[in-house]
Design a protein around this motif. Structure first.
Motif, mmCIF file in Angstrom:
data_model
loop_
_atom_site.group_PDB
_atom_site.id
_atom_site.type_symbol
_atom_site.label_atom_id
_atom_site.label_comp_id
_atom_site.label_asym_id
_atom_site.label_seq_id
_atom_site.Cartn_x
_atom_site.Cartn_y
_atom_site.Cartn_z
ATOM 1 N N ALA A 89 36.098 25.603 50.972
ATOM 2 C CA ALA A 89 36.790 25.866 49.864
ATOM 3 C C ALA A 89 36.186 26.533 48.752
ATOM 4 C CB ALA A 89 37.348 24.462 49.212
ATOM 5 N N ILE A 90 36.855 27.603 48.579
ATOM 6 C CA ILE A 90 36.414 28.543 47.253
ATOM 7 C C ILE A 90 37.612 28.726 46.318
ATOM 8 C CG2 ILE A 90 35.431 30.821 46.737
ATOM 9 C CD1 ILE A 90 34.318 30.963 49.496
ATOM 10 N N ASN A 91 37.319 28.187 45.083
ATOM 11 C CA ASN A 91 38.473 28.565 44.118
ATOM 12 C C ASN A 91 39.811 27.966 44.516
ATOM 13 O OD1 ASN A 91 36.808 29.332 41.960
ATOM 14 N ND2 ASN A 91 36.817 31.161 43.056
ATOM 15 N N GLY A 92 39.798 26.566 45.148
ATOM 16 C CA GLY A 92 41.113 26.168 45.618
ATOM 17 C C GLY A 92 41.835 26.591 46.842
ATOM 18 N N ILE A 93 40.993 27.470 47.545
ATOM 19 C CA ILE A 93 41.483 28.024 48.563
ATOM 20 C C ILE A 93 40.469 27.822 49.911
ATOM 21 C CG2 ILE A 93 42.239 30.235 49.948
ATOM 22 C CD1 ILE A 93 43.223 31.457 47.476
#
Length: 471
Positions: free
Chosen positions: A21-25
């Motif tokens: 998960a990176i910045n909500g994605i």
């Protein structure tokens, strides 16, 4: 995009199925694991977790989409549902274990704090040099071979340290060098350096592999008039470099500094060891069949173009009209070549001893220019020295031999450590300012223009110069 449950994310935590998960994605990086320049373990450590902090420490936000493509997106996730990394608690821990900032009275004091408070990986990355680190040590020691020859009765009650670098005003003949990945040391990263430099009136050179985007760094300035230069590592795909140059031009940088002393990454053994210690799985056959560095440096500089040449300068001139500086000149011959190519400035540097060990110290190269090619030390091309500067007297010695200004590299990151951030950088600059002013008074120079060749005795250093040069 569909929502991904935190429990589902956690199940994809292996080489065979790896999500992050990176910045909500949520991204599926399974196919990329074995291709990651820094080795698979850097990704596997955060598999099935929120990797935002680790990712943004090294990369700009938009790079993940460029690298993986939109097809790798698995969905969105509520970042708040993932157990957070408590950044503030780490800062508080550093602050509790760090000495009072007011007790830092020399630039060298910050190095001891950095070693105690940085993570082992960050310390190894920042402090390490190539191989046996001889050049790293000699960059600083070489200044001890030059003695000052002060002049007296010179009316030095008021000393002016200001100068101009590439036509831009600077309160001091120093700039902060293009150090990369500053978020390894402090969450504010390069933005803290921008704020500190602005408040102290000096210029920041921003690294291509900064942990903060150039736009954020420009926003961190204390005023829109504050000067920022940008350092370029030429990409193997020069179109990418051209795109980046256009981007930083739009952001408002005032010059491009092309690094040429690291066509490949040096063998930084301490950096490599620090990352090897974090390996969580290893396939012996894969290790020997596909050897690669696992250190932070190699993980973040695999894109560098090793085939750039003097013709590349002409290409870059066609891309931008900004002043152009070549960073990493290590011989009088190449200094003359740069002069003949109409370069606006050169940086005498061996990359802080981080690329090739036993490369000669920049101050020695400056002395050879004095001896064999003094004609290039004029206003047509400015000469900068980067590497080993720790004292105000070091700055004076470089200026006496013809340098316009000097770069401060590792001490910037050291001074940010221990939770000091922007305030540590400011304190470090203030220490150098005080030492410079004091010692300019001692040698009888009331401004930087009065620092002259006759104010230094270089006989001990001259013994190390090359015997002859063909220009």
């Amino acid at each position: 995009m569909a929502a991904v449950d935190v429990r589902e994310l956690a199940t994809h935590n292996s080489r065979d199925s790896c999500w992050l998960a990176i910045n909500g994605i949520v991204w599926d990086v399974t196919a990329f694991v074995s291709e990651h320049p820094g080795g698979a373990n850097l990704i596997l450590k955060v598999a099935g977790k929120d990797a935002t902090e680790q990712y943004e420490t090294f990369h700009s936000p938009e790079l993940v989409e460029e690298t993986l493509g939109l097809d790798a997106r698995k969905g969105i996730i509520d970042s708040a549902s993932i157990p957070p990394v408590d950044k503030q608690s780490e800062l508080k821990r550093q602050e509790r274990t760090s000495p009072l900032l007011s007790s830092m009275v020399s630039v060298n004091d910050f190095e001891g704090v950095a070693e105690k408070t940085m993570t082992p990986a960050a310390w190894a990355y920042v402090s390490s040099g190539a191989d046996d680190e001889i050049s790293t040590r000699e960059n600083g020691r070489i200044y001890q071979k030059v003695f000052l020859r002060g002049r007296v009765l010179r009316k030095v009650g008021s000393v002016d340290c200001s100068t101009e670098i590439l036509g831009c005003k600077s309160a001091l003949p120093i700039y902060t060098s293009p150090v990369g990945l500053a978020k390894l040391v402090h969450p504010s990263g390069e933005c803290a350096i921008a704020a500190a430099d602005g408040k102290e009136g000096i210029i920041q050179v921003v690294n291509t592999v900064s942990s903060m985007p150039i736009e954020a760094i420009m926003d961190a300035r204390v005023s829109k008039d504050q000067t920022i230069f940008w350092q370029l590592y030429a990409d193997k795909d020069l179109q990418k470099s051209e795109t980046f140059v256009r981007r930083v031009e739009k952001a408002g940088v005032k010059a491009i500094w092309l690094t040429v002393d690291s066509p490949v990454v040096g063998n930084r053994e301490r950096d490599e060891r620090s990352k090897s210690a974090a390996v969580i799985e290893e396939d012996l056959e894969t290790t020997v069949d596909t050897p690669q560095g696992v250190g932070i440096a190699k993980a973040n500089t695999g894109f560098i173009n090793a085939d750039i040449e003097w013709a590349t300068i002409e290409w870059l001139r066609g891309v931008t009209k900004l002043p152009l500086v070549i960073k990493g000149v290590q011989s009088v011959e190449d200094a003359v070549m740069a002069f003949d190519h109409g370069i606006d400035g050169i940086v005498l540097s061996n990359h802080g001893g981080r690329s090739q060990d036993t490369a000669q110290p920049p101050l020695l190269t400056l002395l050879e220019i004095n001896h064999y090619a003094p004609h290039i030390l004029d206003k047509h091309m400015q000469v900068f020295v980067d590497g080993g500067i720790r004292r105000g007297t070091d700055i004076i010695k470089a200026l006496a031999l013809g340098a316009t200004a000097v770069g401060i590299g590792r001490p910037v990151l050291y001074s940010m450590s221990g939770g000091y951030g922007e305030y540590g950088v400011r304190r470090m600059i203030q220490i150098l300012r005080n030492e410079l002013q004091t010692n300019m008074a001692f040698i009888g120079a009331k401004n930087v223009r009065e620092i002259a060749r006759g104010m230094v005795n270089t006989r001990r250093l001259e013994k190390l110069m090359i015997g002859s040069v063909r220009l």
